[in-house]
Enzyme design. Structure first.
Site, short mmCIF file in Angstrom:
data_model
loop_
_atom_site.label_atom_id
_atom_site.label_comp_id
_atom_site.label_asym_id
_atom_site.label_seq_id
_atom_site.Cartn_x
_atom_site.Cartn_y
_atom_site.Cartn_z
N ASP A 155 0.88 -1.19 0.20
CA ASP A 155 0.02 0.16 -0.11
C ASP A 155 1.02 1.39 -0.11
O ASP A 155 0.44 2.12 -0.55
CB ASP A 155 -1.06 -0.12 1.24
CG ASP A 155 -2.13 -1.00 0.97
OD1 ASP A 155 -2.34 -1.43 -0.18
OD2 ASP A 155 -2.74 -1.48 1.93
N CYS A 156 1.94 1.32 0.79
CA CYS A 156 2.78 2.32 0.90
C CYS A 156 3.91 2.60 -0.29
O CYS A 156 4.46 3.60 -0.71
CB CYS A 156 3.28 2.46 2.04
SG CYS A 156 4.24 1.11 2.87
N TYR A 157 4.16 1.28 -0.70
CA TYR A 157 5.22 1.17 -2.03
C TYR A 157 4.55 0.40 -2.95
O TYR A 157 4.67 -0.91 -3.10
CB TYR A 157 6.46 0.58 -1.46
CG TYR A 157 7.12 1.45 -0.39
CD1 TYR A 157 7.64 2.80 -0.85
CD2 TYR A 157 7.43 1.16 0.73
CE1 TYR A 157 8.69 3.35 -0.01
CE2 TYR A 157 7.91 1.76 1.82
CZ TYR A 157 8.72 3.18 1.30
OH TYR A 157 9.21 3.73 2.33
#
Lengths: 135, 385
Positions: free
Chosen positions: B129-131
């Site tokens: 989700d963040c990367y």
């Protein structure tokens, strides 16, 4: 007295003939085989250094031609790239003819071309690929 | 005569410090004696330039948009380690190219970075989700990236082996090409110029020592891996007869020069990195003066048979660096040609360069924050079931 380095290419049917014997015996030449690759029923190659009277060397070379041995002057040379060389000296201990050595004072690499027999052992030994053989 | 670090640095600041290279101090001791050295010399510059496999760089590339967590990473087809934060990687000198094999490796990528060349960066990732990004193919160079920190787990070995091969065939090792039946002997230490040889009990070289590191300023970060101060020592000089102490070094790759760092490939072995290290030794007292004056004739190395593929290789004797540098040694009544893998000429240049830095007030002597251990051993790996 003069010195010449030649590459001889022997045709198949001549590889068992004592050609170099004749160069010594008939033309009074000092021969030094720097490299040789001779296999039965195959073309042979010899890198030869001839040392002797200039006219005798020419006569000897003529004799080789008559035997249908292809001769050419050795064009190979060892080239050392000074910008790449780090003067470690790794090449010097595999140089059996002692052409490569380190100066005893500065510990920088020195190359005596006249001693080099073009064996090529130094090429792979050099860790920074500063030595090449040129044709 | 005793001196403190502060006194020496004050003299450097005033341009009055007496600085000699390791070679110069050996010569001064030979002609005038150690006492004269203790009285007159403030600093001696030592150095080594040799292949040091345990070397590498931490690189930080910054984030792409959308960002990626670099998991599997290749730089010019050489794998780098990405198992730290998203865009930090470690590239080791001996990692090999997946395309060029033994000829090109991490060491060459590091040299190419310093030369300012563009390096292909390829990475694949799981995507989170963040990367979210799963793949990237781009190029980077030394200017475009945030940090390039050289951190070498083991450099500047205190002495090293002399390698020979008693078998009937040529072997290709990290000690170079070893010809059959002891056709040659290779060694790898700067001897009388070498930092840890000149400070055998680590009195001035410790954590925090400021050094010359591949053309820029660096520091001793820690003891090096396999640091082994318990190796047998010459009772007179305290110099070990075989590999002993080591240093973990840190510095900024962005400021390094290919004059003092060079990628290498040992035939049949793989890649490694030639590292140039210079260490100033402050002559604090007579004991240190005595240590810096020891010459190649009183420094010994042990000959090992590298054809025996065992952890403990058989020892074939001991020789001095003076003998090694003469070009031939005697082993079991046989004359054997010697060659060095580390460069004495380059090490001597580094001694001179560091001396110039100190003389021109660009470099001051840093007292160690903590001494290196003197009482541990190098343990083997015991295999358990």
């Amino acid at each position: 007295m003069t010195k010449k380095r030649v590459v001889l290419t022997f045709p198949k049917d001549l590889v068992s003939s004592p050609i170099i014997y004749h160069l010594v015996k008939d033309y009074d030449l000092v021969t030094n085989i720097l490299r040789a690759q001779i296999m039965p029923d195959e073309e042979g190659k010899v890198v030869l250094e001839l040392d002797g009277d200039k006219s005798n060397i020419e006569k000897g070379l003529k004799f080789l031609k008559k035997q249908s041995i292809h001769t050419e002057l050795l064009g190979q040379d060892i080239k050392i790239y000074d910008d790449k060389c780090i003067n470690c000296g790794a090449c010097t201990s595999v140089c059996l003819s002692e052409a490569l050595s380190l100066n005893k004072k500065t510990f920088e690499l020195e190359f005596d071309r006249s001693k080099c027999i073009l064996c090529g052992l130094c090429l792979n030994t050099c860790p920074v690929k500063a030595i090449e053989i040129t044709f | 005569m005793n001196r403190t670090y502060a006194e020496i640095n004050e003299k450097i600041k005033k341009g009055k410090a007496v600085v000699l290279t390791a070679e110069e101090v050996v010569e001064l001791a030979r002609t005038k004696g150690v006492k004269k050295v203790a009285e007159e010399v403030d600093v001696v510059t030592t150095a080594t330039f040799g292949p040091m496999c345990s070397s590498g760089v931490i690189l930080n590339f910054g984030h792409s948009d959308p960002p990626i967590k670099l998991q599997k990473v290749w730089l010019n087809n050489v794998p780098a380690y990405g198992g730290v934060a998203a865009v930090d990687v470690y590239l080791g000198a001996t990692e090999l190219s997946e395309i060029s094999g033994l000829k090109y490796g991490g060491a060459h990528v590091i040299e190419d970075l310093i030369r300012g060349e563009d390096i292909k960066l390829k990475s694949i990732s799981e995507g989170t989700d963040c990367y979210p990004r799963k793949e990237i193919n781009t190029s980077i160079n030394l200017k475009s990236i945030n940090q390039a920190i050289m951190i070498n787990p083991r450099n500047a070995y205190q002495n090293y082996a002399v390698a020979v091969n008693t078998s009937d065939s040529t072997i290709y090792t990290y000690m170079g090409t070893l010809l059959p039946r002891m056709g040659n002997a290779n060694y790898c230490n700067a001897g009388q110029l070498s930092p840890l040889i000149k400070d055998p009990l680590y009195r001035t070289i410790g954590i925090g020592t400021r050094i010359f590191f591949c053309g820029t300023v660096g520091y001793v970060a820690w003891e090096g891996t396999q640091h082994n101060p318990s190796a047998e020592r010459d009772p007179r000089t305290k110099i070990p007869y075989s590999p002993a102490g080591t240093l973990c070094l840190i510095g900024d790759l962005k400021k390094m020069s290919t004059n003092y760092l060079r990628a290498a490939s040992f035939y049949g072995y793989g890649t490694t990195l030639y590292i140039g290290v210079g260490v100033p030794i402050p002559v604090l007292d007579e004991q240190i003066a005595e240590a810096v004056c020891v010459s190649d004739k009183d420094i010994y190395a042990t000959i090992f048979d590298y054809s025996v593929q065992k952890r403990s290789r058989p020892k074939l004797g001991r020789v001095s660096y003076e003998q090694l540098r003469s070009g031939e040694i005697e082993i079991k009544n046989k004359t054997v040609k010697t060659a060095s893998l580390s460069s004495y000429a380059k090490a001597n240049n580094i001694c001179k360069e560091l001396k110039n830095w100190i003389k021109s007030r660009k470099f001051y002597i840093q007292e160690p924050i903590q001494q290196l251990p003197l009482d541990q051993t190098f343990k083997p790996l015991a295999e358990t079931r």
